[in-house]
Design an enzyme around this catalytic site. Structure first.
Site, mmCIF file in Angstrom:
data_model
loop_
_atom_site.group_PDB
_atom_site.id
_atom_site.type_symbol
_atom_site.label_atom_id
_atom_site.label_comp_id
_atom_site.label_asym_id
_atom_site.label_seq_id
_atom_site.Cartn_x
_atom_site.Cartn_y
_atom_site.Cartn_z
ATOM 1 N N HIS A 170 41.658 89.312 79.972
ATOM 2 C CA HIS A 170 42.484 90.405 80.495
ATOM 3 C C HIS A 170 43.148 90.135 81.844
ATOM 4 C CE1 HIS A 170 39.287 91.587 83.264
ATOM 5 N NE2 HIS A 170 40.187 92.379 83.830
ATOM 6 N N ASP A 171 42.607 89.206 82.644
ATOM 7 C CA ASP A 171 43.242 88.932 83.944
ATOM 8 C C ASP A 171 43.614 87.448 84.067
ATOM 9 O OD1 ASP A 171 43.557 91.335 85.276
ATOM 10 O OD2 ASP A 171 41.501 91.340 86.062
ATOM 11 N N HIS B 86 39.924 88.229 91.581
ATOM 12 C CA HIS B 86 40.431 88.026 90.221
ATOM 13 C C HIS B 86 40.228 86.579 89.769
ATOM 14 C CE1 HIS B 86 42.603 91.919 90.874
ATOM 15 N NE2 HIS B 86 42.253 92.053 89.610
ATOM 16 N N ASN B 87 38.989 86.211 89.599
ATOM 17 C CA ASN B 87 38.674 84.874 89.103
ATOM 18 C C ASN B 87 37.860 85.036 87.815
ATOM 19 O OD1 ASN B 87 36.062 85.591 89.956
ATOM 20 N ND2 ASN B 87 36.553 84.877 92.041
ATOM 21 N N SER B 88 37.323 83.934 87.308
ATOM 22 C CA SER B 88 36.666 84.047 85.996
ATOM 23 C C SER B 88 35.335 84.795 86.086
ATOM 24 C CB SER B 88 36.479 82.668 85.361
ATOM 25 O OG SER B 88 35.454 81.960 86.021
ATOM 26 N N THR B 89 34.799 84.940 87.294
ATOM 27 C CA THR B 89 33.570 85.737 87.414
ATOM 28 C C THR B 89 33.884 87.206 87.123
ATOM 29 O OG1 THR B 89 32.823 84.181 89.089
ATOM 30 C CG2 THR B 89 31.593 86.258 88.902
ATOM 31 N N HIS B 90 35.058 87.659 87.594
ATOM 32 C CA HIS B 90 35.461 89.037 87.276
ATOM 33 C C HIS B 90 35.637 89.178 85.761
ATOM 34 C CE1 HIS B 90 37.623 92.801 87.042
ATOM 35 N NE2 HIS B 90 38.732 92.190 86.619
ATOM 36 N N ASP C 27 36.592 97.216 83.245
ATOM 37 C CA ASP C 27 37.399 96.515 84.250
ATOM 38 C C ASP C 27 37.096 97.000 85.669
ATOM 39 O OD1 ASP C 27 39.319 94.788 85.210
ATOM 40 O OD2 ASP C 27 40.989 96.158 84.858
ATOM 41 N N GLN D 22 36.498 102.226 99.784
ATOM 42 C CA GLN D 22 35.677 102.387 98.583
ATOM 43 C C GLN D 22 35.493 103.861 98.232
ATOM 44 O OE1 GLN D 22 34.749 99.823 96.434
ATOM 45 N NE2 GLN D 22 36.304 98.979 97.795
HETATM 46 P P1 AMP Z 1 42.438 94.462 87.128
HETATM 47 O O1 AMP Z 1 43.495 93.799 87.952
HETATM 48 O O2 AMP Z 1 42.698 94.402 85.674
HETATM 49 O O3 AMP Z 1 41.064 94.042 87.495
HETATM 50 O O4 AMP Z 1 42.620 96.042 87.444
HETATM 51 C C1 AMP Z 1 41.758 96.804 88.207
HETATM 52 C C2 AMP Z 1 42.391 97.235 89.504
HETATM 53 O O5 AMP Z 1 41.473 97.972 90.275
HETATM 54 C C3 AMP Z 1 42.781 96.036 90.310
HETATM 55 O O6 AMP Z 1 44.061 96.225 90.812
HETATM 56 C C4 AMP Z 1 41.778 95.980 91.423
HETATM 57 O O7 AMP Z 1 42.398 95.523 92.559
HETATM 58 C C5 AMP Z 1 41.334 97.416 91.559
HETATM 59 N N1 AMP Z 1 39.922 97.479 91.955
HETATM 60 C C6 AMP Z 1 38.863 97.121 91.216
HETATM 61 N N2 AMP Z 1 37.713 97.352 91.908
HETATM 62 C C7 AMP Z 1 38.064 97.863 93.097
HETATM 63 C C8 AMP Z 1 37.318 98.296 94.237
HETATM 64 N N3 AMP Z 1 35.990 98.239 94.286
HETATM 65 N N4 AMP Z 1 38.021 98.779 95.283
HETATM 66 C C9 AMP Z 1 39.363 98.860 95.253
HETATM 67 N N5 AMP Z 1 40.106 98.454 94.218
HETATM 68 C C10 AMP Z 1 39.471 97.954 93.137
HETATM 69 ZN ZN ZN Z 2 40.402 93.067 85.802
#
Ligand code: AMP
Ligand code: ZN
Length: 845
Positions: free
Chosen positions: A613-614, A573-577, A742, A794
């Site tokens: 958003h994050d 959860h950094n700015s790359t995301h 997201d 996954q």
């Molecule tokens: P956000 O926190 O807004 O990015 O919400 C997306 C949620 O999905 C987060 O809680 C992430 O931890 C989860 N998430 C996203 N990608 C994955 C992944 N590849 N595997 C497991 N959890 C994921």
């Molecule tokens: Zn997110």
């Protein structure tokens, strides 16, 4: 041993009919003369076949009972079952099994043999009482026909008594074949006393035999078949955890179930046959309560309310009671069924009641049942005047609810269903009951994990991502890494404008409009500030500055502030995301269907929402923050903690300084709409609402569009447009868009997908490490760095959250490339998992 397979006539078994007749509806033989000697002469009576297969439908019973129909062949194709309706139960009846007990073969026994064959019953014939009983104990025939004409061979009445001594003969119909009596008035009483149900005066005419069998089958045998099903109903009563009591119309106790015995402390024998008045009453009920109940149920109405009962040991027990009158003989009330459930707070001293309660809590079915009853208590009529104070209160508050002018849509829906139930047949009313049960739960959109889903990876992900306050535990305060919003670090060299972007970065962003764009190259090229650069480019492509009427410098400054408030120390959860989600959002916004649906203000809102958003994400889940009693969890009441924070902080940071206030120049109303849309989208990324958003999208958009497409025709273009652009649906499209953006990492090209999986896993591992360090509950135990299988996690994430959502989004926005990547990636994880590998990649060859 046994009677199934013999072929020849012997002392033991004769044969089984079952051969298909040419026309089982109209007997070929209509000869009305009595065949005394050999009935077979000239008749289609063949040596009996002993095949058990090839059962055919028995003759039509049309007009006999409209509810009872022939069903089709069973899957084996061997047996035709007959459907029999018994109250609300649907039963299926095998072909009739008939036992013929005739010491000697004669025209009468042959007549029944032929009739059985014609009617496609399964038939066995035995010669002696011993074999008769032996065969019966094995097959439990529906119908036994005993030759009562020749006492020298065996005593038919004694044999019938022996049959009746066998428990399982309770529902067997036994017929005596008697000689034509000398006197017509000969009594049947000796036969009835012996246990026969019916007398057949010898008549060897084939049609007479056949008709007799048909009448038996559709009369007595079928009635007994239905009665047999009451065993299932008694079993249900016996197993029920509610205390159930059945009384006669004059309130003599006819039945109490084991739960009643254990809750009230009585044995069945102490109560059955007694009048209710003889059972001590609790003095705690209001004096007129019994009168109220009686006057209600005597009118044939159900009564439901709170009632104190006295247990055998003298203790009072408060119960939720429902008494239902049941109509019986003569169309009169013949029974009252009382279902009683102890109320929690009043049975502290009662261990057995506690046990029943506790058991019902652990049983999903009984919990549901309990909820439904609670629900029906709340919403459906409470027919008593409820002299009990709490019931009075309840009643008056119900009246208030019913007279309220502002009705929530769900209340309207429930009321409509309640009304429809009143005029519906039983199966429909029951189905609607189940609908109401579902509607009354709050978690309408969250699937319940069934046993098949109980993979720890799935349940941990679901628990970790889809709950927050529920798991809240008091404990150590989690200190947010960033307590104060970050201000822009002055030493960072920032692009002056789009034109000033360093060539290497500009080059990296050239393919920014492709789905396969490599965000990690941009992360590297920008020294972990991809959001500012990509933001500048994408916002410019969509004309955001023009829309907001803001200088590019303000946008730049805003992007920098926002990016600075992402934690570069988080692995995921950094700015790359954020930049990745912005990229996906822009990609989706360029899809034709999305463009048709959204207005420019929606597009701008989506881009802003994706960017922020994050923001200030601490790299921990909502559950963690709630468990840790963090400041944020307290501020937002353990509810959508992070998402609320992201949205709130984004607006604080934007509006606190004119230099980066991109909203400064838009009109107030436009700002309000934009702000509302951004907040709604950021909150939509909260995973507890995942299924709600996906389901609403499917129901309100995918399904109507699919229906219109099926109908085809250009006349529907307007309708399509109205589905796409209605304000409610635009909200759903925007929510779905940001949600898909997201969590689109499983739909990225394999290498990117693997990198994201590694980053999110690392963030989860770090959380588990910290939970252990701080003695907090471990929210997702499978994400332990020492044991976790990343491929499995996954696979679970894709199975549970991604597949259905992207199927729906692809059906709307047409994204074949994403679906292809998803497929490849899933296969990749499966491949690793099949090899029992836990890592992101296979070991080098
Ligand atoms: P956000 O926190 O807004 O990015 O919400 C997306 C949620 O999905 C987060 O809680 C992430 O931890 C989860 N998430 C996203 N990608 C994955 C992944 N590849 N595997 C497991 N959890 C994921
Ligand atoms: Zn997110």
């Amino acid at each position: 041993m046994g009677c199934a397979s013999s072929i020849h006539i012997s002392d033991r078994v004769v044969y089984h009919s079952g051969k298909e007749s040419e026309d089982s509806h109209s007997p070929q033989q209509t000869n009305t003369t009595q065949h005394q000697g050999n009935p077979a002469s000239g008749l289609p009576l063949k040596p009996p076949s002993c095949k058990e297969s090839g059962q055919k439908k028995i003759p039509s019973d049309s007009g006999h009972n409209r509810k009872e129909q022939q069903s089709g062949e069973t899957t084996s194709g061997k047996t035709t079952l007959t459907e029999v309706q018994f109250g609300p139960m649907k039963l299926f009846k095998d072909p009739l099994q008939v036992l013929l007990v005739f010491a000697k073969e004669d025209s009468q026994s042959n007549g029944f043999c032929w009739a059985c064959e014609k009617a496609n019953y399964r038939c066995s014939m035995v010669r002696t009482p011993e074999y008769a009983l032996e065969c019966f104990s094995e097959k439990h025939h529906d119908l036994v026909i005993i030759d009562h004409r020749h006492s020298r061979h065996f005593d038919a009445e004694a044999l019938c008594r022996s049959f009746r001594a066998v428990n399982s003969s309770e529902n067997t119909v036994i017929v005596a074949v008697v000689k034509r009596p000398d006197r017509e008035e000969a009594s049947v009483m000796p036969l009835i006393n012996a246990g026969f149900n019916r007398r057949y005066v010898e008549n060897v005419n084939l049609m007479a035999c056949y008709n007799e069998l048909l009448q038996l089958e559709h009369g007595e045998v079928r009635a007994q078949f239905k009665l047999r099903a009451s065993n299932a109903i008694f079993t249900a009563l016996e197993q029920s955890q509610d205390a159930i009591e059945i009384t006669s119309e004059d309130q003599v106790i006819q039945y109490v179930n084991p739960a009643y015995e254990s809750i009230m402390g009585y044995q069945q024998g102490e109560l059955v046959g007694k009048e209710i008045i003889e059972v001590p009453k609790s003095e705690k009920n209001k004096p007129d309560l019994l009168e109220t109940i009686n006057s209600c149920i005597r009118k044939g109405k159900e009564w439901q309310g709170i009632y104190y009962a006295k247990k055998k040991n003298g203790d009072n027990i408060q119960q939720n009671v429902k008494i239902t009158p049941v109509i019986g003989q003569g169309g009169k009330i013949r029974h009252y069924v009382s279902i009683n459930r102890p109320l929690n707070d009043n049975n502290k001293s009662d261990k057995s009641a506690d046990r029943v309660q506790a058991e019902s809590q652990t049983d999903i079915q009984s919990c549901k049942h309990k909820d439904r009853r609670k629900g029906s208590l709340d919403v459906k009529s409470i027919t008593s005047r409820g002299s009990d104070a709490s019931s009075q209160r309840r009643h008056s508050s119900m009246a208030r609810i019913h007279s309220m002018t502002i009705e929530a849509p769900i209340t309207k829906v429930i009321n409509i269903i309640n009304q429809a139930q009143e005029s519906s047949p039983m199966p429909v009313a029951e189905a609607l009951d189940r609908v109401l049960e579902i509607l009354r739960t709050t978690e309408l959109y969250s699937p319940q994990l069934g046993t098949k889903d109980e993979d720890p990876h799935t349940s941990d992900l679901v628990g970790g991502l889809m709950t927050d306050g529920l798991r809240r535990m008091s404990g150590n305060e989690y200190i947010l890494a960033t307590k104060q919003p970050h201000h822009l670090p002055s030493h960072l060299a920032t692009p002056l404008s789009l034109n000033d972007i360093p060539p290497r970065i500009a080059q990296t962003m050239e393919s920014e409009d492709s789905w396969d764009f490599d965000i990690f190259s941009l992360e590297a090229a920008t020294m972990k500030r991809p959001l500012t650069f990509l933001g500048l480019k994408i916002f410019s492509r969509f004309g955001v500055c023009e829309f907001l009427n803001c200088p590019e410098a303000t946008l730049r400054s805003w992007l920098q502030v926002i990016e600075a408030n992402y934690h570069s120390s988080n692995s995921y959860h950094n700015s790359t995301h954020a930049a990745d989600v912005l990229h996906a959002t822009a990609y989706f916004l360029s899809k034709e269907r999305v463009k048709q649906s959204l207005d420019p203000i929606d597009e701008v809102a989506a881009l802003i929402a994706a960017t922020v958003h994050d923001i200030d994400h601490p790299g921990r889940t909502n559950s963690f923050l709630c468990n840790a009693g963090s400041e944020l969890a307290i501020l937002y009441n353990d509810t959508a903690v992070l998402e609320s924070h992201h949205a709130a902080l984004a607006f604080q940071l934007t509006t606190r300084d004119d230099k980066s206030n991109i909203f400064k120049h838009i009109e107030r109303n436009e700002y309000r709409s934009l702000r509302q849309a951004v907040i709604d989208m950021v909150l939509a990324t909260e995973m507890t609402k995942h299924f709600e958003h996906v389901n609403k999208f499917v129901n309100s958009i995918n399904k109507p569009l699919a229906a219109l497409e099926e109908n085809g025709g250009s006349s529907d273009e307007e309708t399509v447009k109205s589905v796409l652009t209605s304000p409610e649906n635009r909200i759903l499209v925007k929510r779905m868009l940001i949600k898909c953006a997201d969590i689109s990492n499983p739909c990225r090209p394999l290498e990117l997908c693997i990198e994201w999986a590694g980053r999110i896993s690392e963030e989860y591992f770090a959380q588990t490490d910290e939970e252990k360090r701080q003695g907090l509950p471990v929210v997702m135990p499978v994400f332990d760095r020492n044991t976790c299988s990343i491929p499995k996690s996954q696979i679970s994430f894709i199975d549970y959250f991604i597949t259905d959502m992207f199927d729906a989004w692809d059906a709307f926005a047409d994204l074949p490339n994403l679906m292809q990547h998803l497929d490849n990636n899933f296969k990749y994880w499966k491949g690793l998992d099949d090899r029992k590998l836990h890592t992101l990649r296979p070991p080098p060859e």
